[in-house]
Write an enzyme that holds these catalytic residues in place. Structure first.
Site, PDB file in Angstrom:
ATOM      1  N   PRO A   1     -33.124   8.432  -5.268  1.00 22.91           N
ATOM      2  CA  PRO A   1     -32.242   8.414  -5.339  1.00 22.91           C
ATOM      3  C   PRO A   1     -31.185   8.513  -6.184  1.00 22.91           C
ATOM      4  O   PRO A   1     -30.079   8.188  -5.118  1.00 22.91           O
ATOM      5  CB  PRO A   1     -32.546  10.603  -5.950  1.00 22.91           C
ATOM      6  CG  PRO A   1     -33.186  10.398  -4.499  1.00 22.91           C
ATOM      7  CD  PRO A   1     -33.544   9.658  -4.497  1.00 22.91           C
ATOM      8  N   ASN A   2     -31.022   7.852  -7.616  1.00 26.32           N
ATOM      9  CA  ASN A   2     -29.003   7.006  -7.033  1.00 26.32           C
ATOM     10  C   ASN A   2     -28.859   6.161  -7.237  1.00 26.32           C
ATOM     11  O   ASN A   2     -27.346   5.408  -7.055  1.00 26.32           O
ATOM     12  CB  ASN A   2     -28.425   8.143  -6.613  1.00 26.32           C
ATOM     13  CG  ASN A   2     -28.848  10.118  -8.004  1.00 26.32           C
ATOM     14  OD1 ASN A   2     -28.228   9.593  -9.469  1.00 26.32           O
ATOM     15  ND2 ASN A   2     -28.502  10.253  -6.695  1.00 26.32           N
TER      16      ASN A   2
ATOM     17  N   ARG B   1     -21.187   3.367  -8.552  1.00 26.04           N
ATOM     18  CA  ARG B   1     -20.903   5.078  -8.177  1.00 26.04           C
ATOM     19  C   ARG B   1     -20.224   5.002  -6.999  1.00 26.04           C
ATOM     20  O   ARG B   1     -21.044   4.279  -6.441  1.00 26.04           O
ATOM     21  CB  ARG B   1     -22.021   5.292  -8.117  1.00 26.04           C
ATOM     22  CG  ARG B   1     -23.709   5.235  -6.503  1.00 26.04           C
ATOM     23  CD  ARG B   1     -24.360   5.897  -6.435  1.00 26.04           C
ATOM     24  NE  ARG B   1     -24.189   7.524  -5.628  1.00 26.04           N
ATOM     25  CZ  ARG B   1     -25.207   7.747  -5.153  1.00 26.04           C
ATOM     26  NH1 ARG B   1     -26.254   6.909  -4.405  1.00 26.04           N
ATOM     27  NH2 ARG B   1     -24.712   8.838  -4.526  1.00 26.04           N
TER      28      ARG B   1
ATOM     29  N   TYR C   1     -19.954   4.007  -0.990  1.00 23.28           N
ATOM     30  CA  TYR C   1     -21.421   2.522  -0.827  1.00 23.28           C
ATOM     31  C   TYR C   1     -20.527   1.772  -0.915  1.00 23.28           C
ATOM     32  O   TYR C   1     -22.379   0.708  -1.396  1.00 23.28           O
ATOM     33  CB  TYR C   1     -22.659   3.617  -2.208  1.00 23.28           C
ATOM     34  CG  TYR C   1     -22.800   4.987  -2.045  1.00 23.28           C
ATOM     35  CD1 TYR C   1     -23.727   4.596  -0.906  1.00 23.28           C
ATOM     36  CD2 TYR C   1     -21.860   6.140  -2.697  1.00 23.28           C
ATOM     37  CE1 TYR C   1     -23.983   6.222  -0.581  1.00 23.28           C
ATOM     38  CE2 TYR C   1     -22.682   7.084  -2.339  1.00 23.28           C
ATOM     39  CZ  TYR C   1     -23.476   7.612  -1.743  1.00 23.28           C
ATOM     40  OH  TYR C   1     -24.124   8.828  -1.432  1.00 23.28           O
TER      41      TYR C   1
ATOM     42  N   ASN D   1     -35.268   4.475   2.356  1.00 21.20           N
ATOM     43  CA  ASN D   1     -33.776   4.851   2.494  1.00 21.20           C
ATOM     44  C   ASN D   1     -33.896   6.198   0.873  1.00 21.20           C
ATOM     45  O   ASN D   1     -33.432   5.411   0.315  1.00 21.20           O
ATOM     46  CB  ASN D   1     -32.364   4.106   1.764  1.00 21.20           C
ATOM     47  CG  ASN D   1     -30.767   4.944   1.583  1.00 21.20           C
ATOM     48  OD1 ASN D   1     -31.075   5.798   1.857  1.00 21.20           O
ATOM     49  ND2 ASN D   1     -30.045   4.511   0.855  1.00 21.20           N
TER      50      ASN D   1
ATOM     51  N   ALA E   1     -30.303  11.841  -1.294  1.00 10.54           N
ATOM     52  CA  ALA E   1     -30.184  12.881  -0.672  1.00 10.54           C
ATOM     53  C   ALA E   1     -31.739  14.093  -0.192  1.00 10.54           C
ATOM     54  O   ALA E   1     -31.498  14.671  -0.116  1.00 10.54           O
ATOM     55  CB  ALA E   1     -29.517  13.573  -2.083  1.00 10.54           C
TER      56      ALA E   1
ATOM     57  N   HIS F   1     -32.649  14.929   2.709  1.00 15.47           N
ATOM     58  CA  HIS F   1     -31.515  16.410   3.489  1.00 15.47           C
ATOM     59  C   HIS F   1     -32.689  17.397   2.809  1.00 15.47           C
ATOM     60  O   HIS F   1     -32.649  18.391   2.961  1.00 15.47           O
ATOM     61  CB  HIS F   1     -30.700  16.343   3.499  1.00 15.47           C
ATOM     62  CG  HIS F   1     -29.736  14.571   3.388  1.00 15.47           C
ATOM     63  ND1 HIS F   1     -29.053  14.999   4.690  1.00 15.47           N
ATOM     64  CD2 HIS F   1     -29.688  14.430   2.347  1.00 15.47           C
ATOM     65  CE1 HIS F   1     -28.749  13.716   4.462  1.00 15.47           C
ATOM     66  NE2 HIS F   1     -28.894  12.615   3.657  1.00 15.47           N
TER      67      HIS F   1
ATOM     68  N   ASP G   1     -43.384  14.389   4.871  1.00 14.55           N
ATOM     69  CA  ASP G   1     -45.218  14.496   5.136  1.00 14.55           C
ATOM     70  C   ASP G   1     -45.680  13.314   4.858  1.00 14.55           C
ATOM     71  O   ASP G   1     -46.986  12.733   5.368  1.00 14.55           O
ATOM     72  CB  ASP G   1     -45.595  16.104   4.380  1.00 14.55           C
ATOM     73  CG  ASP G   1     -45.461  17.784   5.383  1.00 14.55           C
ATOM     74  OD1 ASP G   1     -45.445  17.896   6.134  1.00 14.55           O
ATOM     75  OD2 ASP G   1     -45.692  17.902   4.015  1.00 14.55           O
TER      76      ASP G   1
ATOM     77  N   GLU H   1     -35.901   4.120   8.653  1.00 15.25           N
ATOM     78  CA  GLU H   1     -35.044   5.748   7.977  1.00 15.25           C
ATOM     79  C   GLU H   1     -33.989   4.580   7.714  1.00 15.25           C
ATOM     80  O   GLU H   1     -33.254   4.007   8.777  1.00 15.25           O
ATOM     81  CB  GLU H   1     -34.547   7.325   8.641  1.00 15.25           C
ATOM     82  CG  GLU H   1     -33.739   7.396   6.962  1.00 15.25           C
ATOM     83  CD  GLU H   1     -33.423   8.707   8.399  1.00 15.25           C
ATOM     84  OE1 GLU H   1     -32.913   9.829   7.440  1.00 15.25           O
ATOM     85  OE2 GLU H   1     -33.360   9.389   9.922  1.00 15.25           O
TER      86      GLU H   1
ATOM     87  N   HIS I   1     -29.729   4.267   5.858  1.00 12.67           N
ATOM     88  CA  HIS I   1     -28.161   4.746   4.523  1.00 12.67           C
ATOM     89  C   HIS I   1     -27.602   3.774   5.244  1.00 12.67           C
ATOM     90  O   HIS I   1     -26.794   3.379   6.118  1.00 12.67           O
ATOM     91  CB  HIS I   1     -28.313   6.523   5.510  1.00 12.67           C
ATOM     92  CG  HIS I   1     -28.764   7.539   5.750  1.00 12.67           C
ATOM     93  ND1 HIS I   1     -30.041   7.943   4.520  1.00 12.67           N
ATOM     94  CD2 HIS I   1     -30.261   8.287   6.196  1.00 12.67           C
ATOM     95  CE1 HIS I   1     -31.032   8.634   4.459  1.00 12.67           C
ATOM     96  NE2 HIS I   1     -31.017   8.689   5.999  1.00 12.67           N
ATOM     97  N   ILE I   2     -26.596   3.993   3.825  1.00 12.60           N
ATOM     98  CA  ILE I   2     -25.746   3.394   3.792  1.00 12.60           C
ATOM     99  C   ILE I   2     -24.468   3.497   4.104  1.00 12.60           C
ATOM    100  O   ILE I   2     -23.392   2.970   5.220  1.00 12.60           O
ATOM    101  CB  ILE I   2     -25.153   3.025   2.537  1.00 12.60           C
ATOM    102  CG1 ILE I   2     -26.632   1.867   1.591  1.00 12.60           C
ATOM    103  CG2 ILE I   2     -23.807   2.143   1.879  1.00 12.60           C
ATOM    104  CD1 ILE I   2     -26.673   1.849   0.392  1.00 12.60           C
ATOM    105  N   SER I   3     -24.002   5.124   3.961  1.00 12.34           N
ATOM    106  CA  SER I   3     -23.065   5.903   4.445  1.00 12.34           C
ATOM    107  C   SER I   3     -23.352   6.196   6.142  1.00 12.34           C
ATOM    108  O   SER I   3     -24.663   6.530   6.630  1.00 12.34           O
ATOM    109  CB  SER I   3     -22.342   6.920   3.738  1.00 12.34           C
ATOM    110  OG  SER I   3     -23.309   7.603   3.353  1.00 12.34           O
TER     111      SER I   3
ATOM    112  N   ARG J   1     -19.834  12.797   7.049  1.00 15.19           N
ATOM    113  CA  ARG J   1     -20.463  13.096   5.506  1.00 15.19           C
ATOM    114  C   ARG J   1     -20.140  15.083   5.982  1.00 15.19           C
ATOM    115  O   ARG J   1     -20.353  16.118   6.413  1.00 15.19           O
ATOM    116  CB  ARG J   1     -20.587  12.696   4.777  1.00 15.19           C
ATOM    117  CG  ARG J   1     -20.937  11.093   4.444  1.00 15.19           C
ATOM    118  CD  ARG J   1     -21.356  10.999   3.210  1.00 15.19           C
ATOM    119  NE  ARG J   1     -21.694  10.787   2.385  1.00 15.19           N
ATOM    120  CZ  ARG J   1     -22.454  10.435   0.935  1.00 15.19           C
ATOM    121  NH1 ARG J   1     -22.968   9.330   1.658  1.00 15.19           N
ATOM    122  NH2 ARG J   1     -21.897  11.352  -0.660  1.00 15.19           N
TER     123      ARG J   1
ATOM    124  N   ARG K   1     -25.332  16.850   5.016  1.00 12.26           N
ATOM    125  CA  ARG K   1     -25.946  15.862   5.130  1.00 12.26           C
ATOM    126  C   ARG K   1     -26.305  14.782   6.250  1.00 12.26           C
ATOM    127  O   ARG K   1     -27.123  14.464   6.778  1.00 12.26           O
ATOM    128  CB  ARG K   1     -25.205  14.502   4.698  1.00 12.26           C
ATOM    129  CG  ARG K   1     -24.823  14.946   3.342  1.00 12.26           C
ATOM    130  CD  ARG K   1     -24.655  13.626   2.812  1.00 12.26           C
ATOM    131  NE  ARG K   1     -24.294  14.029   1.540  1.00 12.26           N
ATOM    132  CZ  ARG K   1     -24.287  13.056  -0.522  1.00 12.26           C
ATOM    133  NH1 ARG K   1     -25.590  12.275  -0.096  1.00 12.26           N
ATOM    134  NH2 ARG K   1     -24.433  13.609  -1.487  1.00 12.26           N
TER     135      ARG K   1
END
Length: 152
Positions: A9-10, A17, A22, A72, A75, A78, A85, A96, A98-100, A105, A109
């Site tokens: 998402p996002n 954004r 990001y 990625n 959200a 978390h 599963d 996995e 993540h950009i940040s 943070r 997170r």
């Protein structure tokens, strides 16, 4: 070697954004101009969805015949036991990303539901986190992932 890059998402809003977190580049631009040319020997596929069920369906679709997944989950990382599963249920190794730096943070997170089901986790290197994950698959060509989760 078939590798899926799966964004949650996002992430379709990258470049527009929260640029301070990001960056100002869209994922599609990075994928087309940087990742595809950098990995000519990998057969890369990209998929993004804001819908948890669609991400699960994509994991199920490719999770028994692709050689790797770079994921990625945004959200959902978390919050989603369902994604955890789904990763546990498939055979394809998942990294996995993540950009940040999620640990720099807010505390919410810091926890990852999916991380323990993945081969590894990369965060905090901006869009280059994806490149690092692809380098793992390209260089090490991992076999079926195992995970250390045990039921309570």
């Amino acid at each position: 070697m078939k590798i899926l890059i799966l964004n949650g998402p996002n992430l379709n809003l990258l470049g527009r954004r929260e640029k301070s977190i990001y960056g100002s580049r869209s994922f599609e631009d990075y994928y087309e101009k940087d990742l595809l040319p950098a990995f000519p020997d990998l057969e890369l596929e990209y998929y993004q969805s804001n819908i948890e069920g669609e991400l699960i369906n994509k994991l199920h679709e490719v999770g028994f015949h692709y050689q790797g997944i770079v994921f990625n989950a945004g959200a959902y990382t978390h919050t989603s036991l369902a994604l955890a599963d789904a990763i546990a249920a498939i055979e394809t190794p998942v990294v996995e990303v993540h950009i940040s730096n999620v640990y720099a943070r807010e505390a919410t997170r810091h926890a990852t539901f999916i991380g323990g089901r993945c081969k590894g986790s990369i965060s905090g290197f901006g869009l280059e986190s994806y490149r690092l994950a692809l380098q793992y698959f390209e260089r090490l060509r991992p076999s079926k992932v195992g995970f250390t989760y045990t039921k309570a």
